[in-house]
Motif scaffolding. Structure first.
Motif, PDB file in Angstrom:
ATOM      1  N   MET A   1       0.841  -1.198   0.000  1.00 32.24           N
ATOM      2  CA  MET A   1       0.000   0.000   0.000  1.00 32.24           C
ATOM      3  C   MET A   1       0.878   1.250   0.000  1.00 32.24           C
ATOM      4  SD  MET A   1      -2.830   1.262   2.824  1.00 32.24           S
ATOM      5  CE  MET A   1      -3.885  -0.175   2.579  1.00 32.24           C
ATOM      6  N   SER A   2       0.596   2.168  -0.908  1.00 30.76           N
ATOM      7  CA  SER A   2       1.367   3.402  -0.991  1.00 30.76           C
ATOM      8  C   SER A   2       0.998   4.331   0.158  1.00 30.76           C
ATOM      9  CB  SER A   2       1.110   4.101  -2.327  1.00 30.76           C
ATOM     10  OG  SER A   2      -0.229   4.568  -2.380  1.00 30.76           O
ATOM     11  N   LYS A   3       1.839   5.337   0.395  1.00 29.57           N
ATOM     12  CA  LYS A   3       1.558   6.300   1.451  1.00 29.57           C
ATOM     13  C   LYS A   3       0.269   7.057   1.165  1.00 29.57           C
ATOM     14  CE  LYS A   3       6.191   7.115   3.262  1.00 29.57           C
ATOM     15  NZ  LYS A   3       5.833   6.569   4.587  1.00 29.57           N
ATOM     16  N   ARG A   4       0.024   7.335  -0.091  1.00 27.75           N
ATOM     17  CA  ARG A   4      -1.205   8.047  -0.451  1.00 27.75           C
ATOM     18  C   ARG A   4      -2.434   7.209  -0.111  1.00 27.75           C
ATOM     19  NH1 ARG A   4      -3.532   9.445  -6.400  1.00 27.75           N
ATOM     20  NH2 ARG A   4      -5.142  10.908  -5.737  1.00 27.75           N
ATOM     21  N   GLU A   5      -2.375   5.909  -0.437  1.00 32.95           N
ATOM     22  CA  GLU A   5      -3.488   5.017  -0.122  1.00 32.95           C
ATOM     23  C   GLU A   5      -3.660   4.862   1.384  1.00 32.95           C
ATOM     24  OE1 GLU A   5      -3.452   1.954  -3.955  1.00 32.95           O
ATOM     25  OE2 GLU A   5      -2.074   1.630  -2.270  1.00 32.95           O
ATOM     26  N   GLU A   6      -2.536   4.836   2.098  1.00 35.51           N
ATOM     27  CA  GLU A   6      -2.595   4.722   3.549  1.00 35.51           C
ATOM     28  C   GLU A   6      -3.248   5.951   4.163  1.00 35.51           C
ATOM     29  OE1 GLU A   6       0.480   4.122   7.318  1.00 35.51           O
ATOM     30  OE2 GLU A   6       1.155   3.761   5.262  1.00 35.51           O
TER      31      GLU A   6
END
Length: 211
Positions: A1-6
């Motif tokens: 999971m990317s930071k943006r998705e997180e």
């Protein structure tokens, strides 16, 4: 999971937490997307980028509140589990769940909102009691097909078992009333299982000993 998705996931969880409080405090009809956005501290555009309507937001709140319970029931109603163990486990968990303060508060809220906001009751039923019943029907149906249960359809059996778990004591809980001294308390799961198997077990003795 990317930071943006997180970050998006964290933001969504925050929205659901705040929206849940709004629904409990003001009811479904009394809660607006604008009020949730204001309490959230962001723009309405931010809220709408996650949820396109109040109905969708409420459905997500109910989904979140019931997710853990559904997961527990899937584990309890395991097709590989002994029948009696699964039935007693379901009764024990279901009876505890419907008597939790948050569950009682939600039931009471929806009973008061039913005529003004029937969509709220529909959403709750489809994602709460309806799912519970469907899981139970699927589990019991497999045992009907295996010849361990008979005397009714899986749906009829599920409805009877749920009714045995709720009973008159749950009505008093919803009304905020304590059970007076001498009044029958909720029967233990083992007793409910006994009653259920007397109705539907192909071999009651066998169900007590092995299933």
């Amino acid at each position: 999971m990317s930071k943006r998705e997180e970050r998006r996931g964290e933001r969504r969880a925050t929205i659901l937490e705040i929206a849940g409080k709004c629904f409990f405090e003001h009811g479904y009809a009394g809660t607006t997307m604008s009020a949730v956005a204001a309490r959230l501290g962001g723009s309405k555009g931010t809220l709408w980028s996650y949820f396109s309507s109040k109905e969708e937001l409420f459905a997500a709140c109910v989904e979140e509140k019931t997710e853990l319970f559904r997961t527990e029931l899937v584990q309890v109603l395991n097709s590989g589990a002994p029948l009696r163990t699964a039935i007693e486990g379901f009764c024990r968990r279901f009876m505890a769940k419907i008597r939790e303060p948050q569950s009682v508060a939600l039931y009471q809220l929806l009973c008061g909102e039913g005529t003004r906001a029937p969509e709220a009751s529909r959403i709750f039923y489809e994602r709460g009691p309806g799912v519970v019943q469907a899981l139970l029907v699927g589990f019991l149906g497999s045992h009907v097909e295996a010849g361990r249960l008979s005397g009714g359809t899986a749906l009829e059996m599920a409805q009877v078992l749920i009714s045995l778990c709720t009973g008159i004591s749950h009505q008093r809980v919803l009304l905020g009333l304590n059970c007076p001294q001498g009044m029958m308390q909720p029967p233990p799961p083992e007793k409910i299982a006994d009653l259920f198997f007397r109705l539907y077990a192909v071999d009651d003795g066998e169900s007590k000993r092995v299933a």
